[in-house]
Scaffold this motif. Structure first.
Motif, PDB file in Angstrom:
ATOM      1  N   HIS A 160     -22.457  12.134  16.978  1.00  0.00           N
ATOM      2  CA  HIS A 160     -23.798  12.385  16.433  1.00  0.00           C
ATOM      3  C   HIS A 160     -24.803  11.475  17.148  1.00  0.00           C
ATOM      4  O   HIS A 160     -24.543  10.273  17.325  1.00  0.00           O
ATOM      5  CB  HIS A 160     -23.801  12.106  14.925  1.00  0.00           C
ATOM      6  N   PRO A 161     -25.970  12.012  17.553  1.00  0.00           N
ATOM      7  CA  PRO A 161     -26.936  11.208  18.314  1.00  0.00           C
ATOM      8  C   PRO A 161     -27.326   9.901  17.619  1.00  0.00           C
ATOM      9  O   PRO A 161     -27.593   8.903  18.289  1.00  0.00           O
ATOM     10  CB  PRO A 161     -28.150  12.130  18.442  1.00  0.00           C
ATOM     11  N   GLU A 177     -17.404   4.755  25.902  1.00  0.00           N
ATOM     12  CA  GLU A 177     -16.176   5.280  26.522  1.00  0.00           C
ATOM     13  C   GLU A 177     -16.206   6.779  26.297  1.00  0.00           C
ATOM     14  O   GLU A 177     -16.434   7.237  25.176  1.00  0.00           O
ATOM     15  CB  GLU A 177     -14.952   4.651  25.850  1.00  0.00           C
ATOM     16  N   VAL A 178     -16.018   7.555  27.381  1.00  0.00           N
ATOM     17  CA  VAL A 178     -16.128   9.012  27.266  1.00  0.00           C
ATOM     18  C   VAL A 178     -14.868   9.678  27.811  1.00  0.00           C
ATOM     19  O   VAL A 178     -14.088   9.060  28.552  1.00  0.00           O
ATOM     20  CB  VAL A 178     -17.352   9.538  28.046  1.00  0.00           C
ATOM     21  N   CYS A 179     -14.701  10.954  27.457  1.00  0.00           N
ATOM     22  CA  CYS A 179     -13.565  11.688  28.019  1.00  0.00           C
ATOM     23  C   CYS A 179     -13.948  13.089  28.465  1.00  0.00           C
ATOM     24  O   CYS A 179     -13.070  13.881  28.786  1.00  0.00           O
ATOM     25  CB  CYS A 179     -12.407  11.707  27.034  1.00  0.00           C
ATOM     26  N   SER A 180     -15.250  13.405  28.493  1.00  0.00           N
ATOM     27  CA  SER A 180     -15.636  14.747  28.953  1.00  0.00           C
ATOM     28  C   SER A 180     -17.089  14.737  29.425  1.00  0.00           C
ATOM     29  O   SER A 180     -17.848  13.803  29.113  1.00  0.00           O
ATOM     30  CB  SER A 180     -15.503  15.764  27.819  1.00  0.00           C
ATOM     31  N   ALA A 200     -24.153  13.238  26.354  1.00  0.00           N
ATOM     32  CA  ALA A 200     -24.642  12.687  25.076  1.00  0.00           C
ATOM     33  C   ALA A 200     -25.017  11.207  25.220  1.00  0.00           C
ATOM     34  O   ALA A 200     -26.027  10.755  24.666  1.00  0.00           O
ATOM     35  CB  ALA A 200     -23.573  12.856  23.997  1.00  0.00           C
ATOM     36  N   THR A 201     -24.243  10.454  25.994  1.00  0.00           N
ATOM     37  CA  THR A 201     -24.561   9.026  26.157  1.00  0.00           C
ATOM     38  C   THR A 201     -25.813   8.851  27.016  1.00  0.00           C
ATOM     39  O   THR A 201     -26.612   7.951  26.773  1.00  0.00           O
ATOM     40  CB  THR A 201     -23.390   8.229  26.792  1.00  0.00           C
ATOM     41  N   SER A 210     -22.406   1.568  33.156  1.00  0.00           N
ATOM     42  CA  SER A 210     -21.653   0.753  32.200  1.00  0.00           C
ATOM     43  C   SER A 210     -20.680   1.608  31.379  1.00  0.00           C
ATOM     44  O   SER A 210     -19.918   1.090  30.568  1.00  0.00           O
ATOM     45  CB  SER A 210     -22.620   0.038  31.253  1.00  0.00           C
ATOM     46  N   THR A 211     -20.711   2.930  31.590  1.00  0.00           N
ATOM     47  CA  THR A 211     -19.839   3.823  30.807  1.00  0.00           C
ATOM     48  C   THR A 211     -18.506   3.987  31.524  1.00  0.00           C
ATOM     49  O   THR A 211     -18.479   4.109  32.746  1.00  0.00           O
ATOM     50  CB  THR A 211     -20.537   5.198  30.647  1.00  0.00           C
TER      51      THR A 211
END
Ligand SMILES: Cc1ncc(COP(=O)(O)O)c(C=O)c1O
Length: 389
Positions: free
Chosen positions: A70-71, A85-88, A94-95, A104-105
């Motif tokens: 959620h934003p 930390e992302v996976c897609s 979104a970040t 930094s992600t």
């Protein structure tokens, strides 16, 4: 432990710290209030971030966006200085929308389609995770860009996390050197190591054991000429849903100590919490929309169910406390969702006082792995979020 609780007993308790108890009181009173509704507390998001930062002073937090994208979560965390930390590709977008600096992600999915990999590299992500040779082979696609690669390993544990994340991912420790050499051959950097014990990991000794293993692996890799810069200790930090668990500062104490004792200060430490940050800021409010007595049990049909917010019961193996404001003798009851499917049953065998159609039922701690894994099955509308502070 008791799953169902009377509102009068819990209104002062830590279980409701993510929501203003007076607001819940009003919602119980106002039968016409719209539902299902997800109450979201921004101050609780901040509090969780700060609490974990204090408990693990050496670790930089990268919020695992998968837990709740959620934003408001991303905006609040970004303004606290939290990383992601992302996976897609969608999580990356979104970040970025939240204003995060892509440098930094980190992308920590050990298995990415080439398309996902390309999108992440094109977006500017440079830190990735691998745990096998076929994933390393994909690195050859990126000739002109230097990527920083972490190797994810798994360890043997006597006790498992509730959601075991070492089952599907992680190389064995004796494969780490081979994978490091293979990464070197691709021209990309062997940047660090990572592990992820699992989600809702209630045993801190698992982290300690994995950190001690990291120490040995780092010594071995550095002996072979690699310069290890980062250790990522994953997510998994637990939340008190129904069974009591240790406060997070006590839980993290041995982890922080193990980092100090076994990992030299020049090595950067990061962690990837999802659940610990996302669970308590959200409280689900449902209404009873139907009622029937079947086989000696009172069945209540709620306006949210297993296919939507309660999907966490299925995918996250989670049970959320049930809060009601009805008093009287408990009756053997079932809470079911609004769809036509018999599978759509959340609680069978609850002892709760008799409820009427229109009554509200409240479920705290429904922020992590609930909204994100639900669907619109039966074309039913998903609950709206209401920001409460
Ligand atoms: C790679 C990775 N990092 C972080 C997380 C977040 O874990 P948790 O919500 O248990 O903190 C997960 C959860 O699946 C994960 O797979």
């Amino acid at each position: 432990m008791t799953i169902s609780l009377a509102f009068s007993q819990v209104r002062q308790s830590a279980m409701l710290r993510g929501v203003d108890a007076n607001l819940i009181h009003d919602l119980f009173e106002r039968k016409q209030a719209e539902s299902p509704l997800l109450l979201l507390s921004r101050s609780e998001i901040r509090r969780n971030y700060r609490t974990l930062s204090q408990a693990l002073p050496r670790a930089t937090i990268h919020y695992a966006v998968k837990a709740n994208n959620h934003p408001t979560f991303l905006d609040e965390l970004h303004s606290e200085g939290c990383r992601f930390e992302v996976c897609s590709a969608q999580e990356i977008d979104a970040t970025v929308r939240a204003g995060a600096d892509i440098n930094s992600t980190i992308h920590s999915h050990p298995i990415k389609s080439e398309r996902e990999f390309d999108q992440a590299v094109a977006a500017g992500i440079r830190v990735f995770v691998v745990d096998n040779i076929d994933e390393i082979n994909k690195l050859a696609r990126y000739q002109d860009i230097s990527l920083k690669i972490m190797i994810r390993y798994r360890i043997n544990t006597n006790t498992k996390a509730v959601v075991d994340l070492q089952y599907k991912f992680g190389c064995t420790t004796d494969q780490v050197s081979v994978l490091a050499e293979a990464i070197k051959q691709t021209g990309h950097e062997v940047y660090g190591l990572c592990f992820h014990i699992g989600s809702q990991c209630i045993f801190s000794e698992n982290y300690v054991r994995a950190i001690k293993t990291a120490s040995k692996l780092i010594t071995k890799l550095e002996g072979s000429g690699f310069n290890i810069r980062l250790l990522d200790i994953g997510g998994g930090f637990p939340v008190e849903y129904i069974d009591p668990i240790m406060p997070i500062d006590k839980f993290c104490e041995p982890i922080a100590k193990a980092l100090d004792n076994h990992i030299r200060p020049e090595i950067e430490i990061i962690c990837e919490p999802g659940r610990f940050i996302a669970a308590s800021p959200v409280t689900l409010v449902c209404s009873v929309i139907g009622k029937a007595v079947r086989d000696g049990k009172v069945w209540y049909y709620l306006d949210d169910g297993l296919y939507s917010t309660f999907s966490g019961i299925v995918y996250d193996q989670c049970q959320y406390p049930v809060i009601t404001d009805r008093t009287g003798q408990g009756k053997l009851s079932v809470l079911a969702g609004p769809t036509c499917d018999s599978f759509d049953v959340m609680y069978d065998g609850l002892m709760i006082p008799e409820h009427s159609i229109g009554d509200k039922v409240v479920f705290p701690l429904t922020g992590a792995y609930c909204t994100v894994s639900g669907s619109e099955f039966n074309s039913l509308k998903r609950p709206d979020y209401m920001i409460i502070d």
